[in-house]
Enzyme design. Structure first.
Site, PDB file in Angstrom:
ATOM      1  N   ARG A  13       0.852  -1.189   0.000  1.00 39.76           N
ATOM      2  CA  ARG A  13       0.000   0.000   0.000  1.00 39.76           C
ATOM      3  C   ARG A  13       0.891   1.244   0.000  1.00 39.76           C
ATOM      4  NH1 ARG A  13      -0.529   4.510   2.837  1.00 39.76           N
ATOM      5  NH2 ARG A  13      -0.284   3.368   4.790  1.00 39.76           N
ATOM      6  N   ASP A  14       1.695   1.444   1.050  1.00 38.10           N
ATOM      7  CA  ASP A  14       2.568   2.627   1.093  1.00 38.10           C
ATOM      8  C   ASP A  14       3.608   2.547  -0.030  1.00 38.10           C
ATOM      9  OD1 ASP A  14       3.480   5.075   2.046  1.00 38.10           O
ATOM     10  OD2 ASP A  14       3.402   4.467   4.129  1.00 38.10           O
ATOM     11  N   HIS A  17       3.013   4.234  -3.400  1.00 35.43           N
ATOM     12  CA  HIS A  17       3.402   5.641  -3.576  1.00 35.43           C
ATOM     13  C   HIS A  17       4.712   5.770  -4.361  1.00 35.43           C
ATOM     14  CE1 HIS A  17       0.598   8.051  -1.293  1.00 35.43           C
ATOM     15  NE2 HIS A  17       0.730   7.327  -0.205  1.00 35.43           N
ATOM     16  N   SER A 168       4.056  10.925   9.113  1.00 31.36           N
ATOM     17  CA  SER A 168       4.005  10.935   7.647  1.00 31.36           C
ATOM     18  C   SER A 168       5.160  11.687   7.004  1.00 31.36           C
ATOM     19  CB  SER A 168       2.681  11.537   7.177  1.00 31.36           C
ATOM     20  OG  SER A 168       1.606  10.935   7.840  1.00 31.36           O
ATOM     21  N   HIS A 195       3.395   4.349  13.053  1.00 31.09           N
ATOM     22  CA  HIS A 195       3.804   4.116  11.671  1.00 31.09           C
ATOM     23  C   HIS A 195       4.866   5.172  11.343  1.00 31.09           C
ATOM     24  CE1 HIS A 195       2.710   3.603   7.210  1.00 31.09           C
ATOM     25  NE2 HIS A 195       3.230   4.823   7.199  1.00 31.09           N
ATOM     26  N   HIS A 197       8.298   7.021   9.216  1.00 29.04           N
ATOM     27  CA  HIS A 197       8.999   7.257   7.950  1.00 29.04           C
ATOM     28  C   HIS A 197      10.432   7.671   8.247  1.00 29.04           C
ATOM     29  CE1 HIS A 197       6.125   6.644   4.649  1.00 29.04           C
ATOM     30  NE2 HIS A 197       5.223   6.826   5.604  1.00 29.04           N
TER      31      HIS A 197
END
Lengths: 335, 335
Positions: A13-14, A17, A168, A195, A197
């Protein structure tokens, strides 16, 4: 007995991107099979911005949500199938119902960190249907820990069975994560998730800090496959958590195999921390702005990095691209 | 007043490992100029294994030490020129004298973490000549914190003006680094330094942990350019230390520019954490073994990762490649 940590894997999913949402059902099937073999608890699948998001504005996906989800569903049995869903991009009638029909197990209903209200109907609908629902707060660094806790409490009230907050822009350092996890854990009765990054090279360290502060759900993608500087690298996280005595239930050798397979099948370039990623992380601005910022900065003769930092001060979020010109004009006048 | 941290940048030395020692004087000149503009305090240059190491066994360099050092020297004025030197690979008469002649400022005399004795003559010679000398303990995870402190104390006794310990296999987590830094700081009168690798995705976090525990010298390379999973990523480290209130003296925008230049000029693939890197970091075995291990594992029908972990238990170091067959045989008998 070692403490259990629930890992959700949004590689499919990510990661979408990073390749302009070009994952195919065949690739999803292959990776899902490898993740199942590695005993990954939750495999998240779909357009980078979640189900229903495929569009000219945020990117047209190569494959329909249904086909991607079906390809994963057919190859998962012990591993659960998850989705990311942002109300607005997704609708209950079309996308949520579609996901229920295809047999999704875990529904993550997401919104900007200060807009939990928009998740109420979706969470409520899914809970009525007896589905597993987690709330997700994105761009969480833009809210104070107090506001974040209030928004998370709303999601709990709506019926969410866990709340996950996302870094994010990759803006956090470990102490930032610990502070927020502690705040959420003490304010909620449901599990807290994180989550990460990697814009500041801290995704693994931040995720470990989350776990050590009481988070019981964490996300990671193989090779960090995801937007910008990438996500917390799953196979590294599994190794480190194992070394620290946590129980993820994931088989280390098999997740290394899954990472090798993903790299071979659909990761053209392994994510790394570019100079833009660093500026994005430091300024707290979405790295997707970079192309517009570079163009506008050149036009007005200003440093694109100054534009990022000024956008950060003004708390610009995706969708506010018009603010870039405003900032560039202001900076060029100052000179 | 913010706390000062001295940064040494071995992009043009450790990075040489990643491209089989193929850096040219032209590339060195370009990067040195960019590093000088960014106010990098120390720029380390040379063969990956240090001066005098170019050989068939560890890799033939494209350019002579003298030419690489001269190219850097001609482009550095405020930034100091550093070298890495392992007695045995280097000799005083040939290599150290050569480095003195070309005008090196900072001499790092390095050895395996338990063999400080071999640095005595080189450190003594350089100190007699009035040069700045740091001792370096490599593969430091193979010694206990106590032994590491004893070896560091020897270097101090020989005249080293700082001791840097290296996490050559990227095996540490932040608490491991903090423990060792604290031990060294309390045992030595001279500054303590740390050099990280990213096998477990922790290079930046480990380096920050070192600084927070009292290390005053840390290493980083742009884009993490270096052996295996790469080094602590310098431009990220500068950003994070600045965010935490430390003073590195390095200009953030200019070091981002230097990183972009390096990527364009001589980094064919930005280092990332491969599956092999994870196994290397977890087992504490040099990742350079991978090719031999894969070949031997295939031959004896065993999992190459099992071979790594067994080599780690037996504390194998570079040069002991013969141990690989021994381990593979033992593992295949167990099956």
């Amino acid at each position: 007995m070692s403490k259990k940590v629930l890992i959700s894997d949004p590689t499919l999913r990510d990661g979408n991107h990073a390749i302009a949402h070009k994952l195919t059902p065949e690739q999803v099937a292959k990776y899902a099979k490898a993740a199942e073999a590695a005993k990954v608890p939750i495999v998240e699948v779909g357009h980078g911005n979640g189900i229903g998001a495929s569009s000219f504005q945020v990117g047209l996906a190569v494959a329909a949500d249904y086909d991607l989800l079906k390809a994963a569903r057919d190859n998962l049995s012990d591993s659960k199938l998850g989705i990311h869903s942002i109300p607005g991009f997704s609708t209950i009638k079309r996308d949520i119902q579609n996901a229920i029909d295809v047999g999704v197990d875990v529904f993550r209903i997401a919104c900007h960190c200060t807009e939990a209200d928009i998740t109420e109907k979706h969470i409520g609908y899914l809970r009525e249907k007896g589905k597993t629902v987690h709330g997700v707060l994105m761009m969480s660094h833009m809210a104070s820990p107090e506001v974040l806790a209030e928004e998370a409490a709303k999601m709990e009230l709506y019926g969410a069975e866990a709340v996950v907050f996302m870094d994010s822009a990759g803006a956090y350092l470990p102490q930032d994560v610990s502070e927020r996890v502690a705040k959420l854990v003490s304010n909620l009765r449901i599990p807290v998730g994180f989550h990460g990054h990697n814009n500041l090279g801290m995704a693994v360290a931040n995720t470990v800090a989350a776990v050590e502060s009481g988070a019981s759900i964490v996300d990671g993608t193989v090779r960090g496959f995801g937007a910008g500087a990438g996500n917390t690298q799953l196979e590294v996280l599994v190794a480190v958590l194992e070394k620290l005595g946590y129980d993820t239930g994931i088989d280390l050798y098999r997740i290394l195999d899954a990472a090798d397979l993903a790299e071979k099948e659909f990761i053209p370039v392994v994510p790394f921390v570019s100079s833009t990623s660093v500026v994005s992380g430091l300024s707290g601005v979405f790295s997707g702005f970079i192309k517009h910022v570079n163009r506008v900065a050149l036009e007005f003769g200003v440093d694109p990095r100054d534009v990022f930092f000024e956008l950060g001060k003004r708390k610009a979020v995706a969708g506010q691209e018009d603010m870039i010109v405003e900032v560039a004009v202001a900076l060029s006048r100052k000179k």
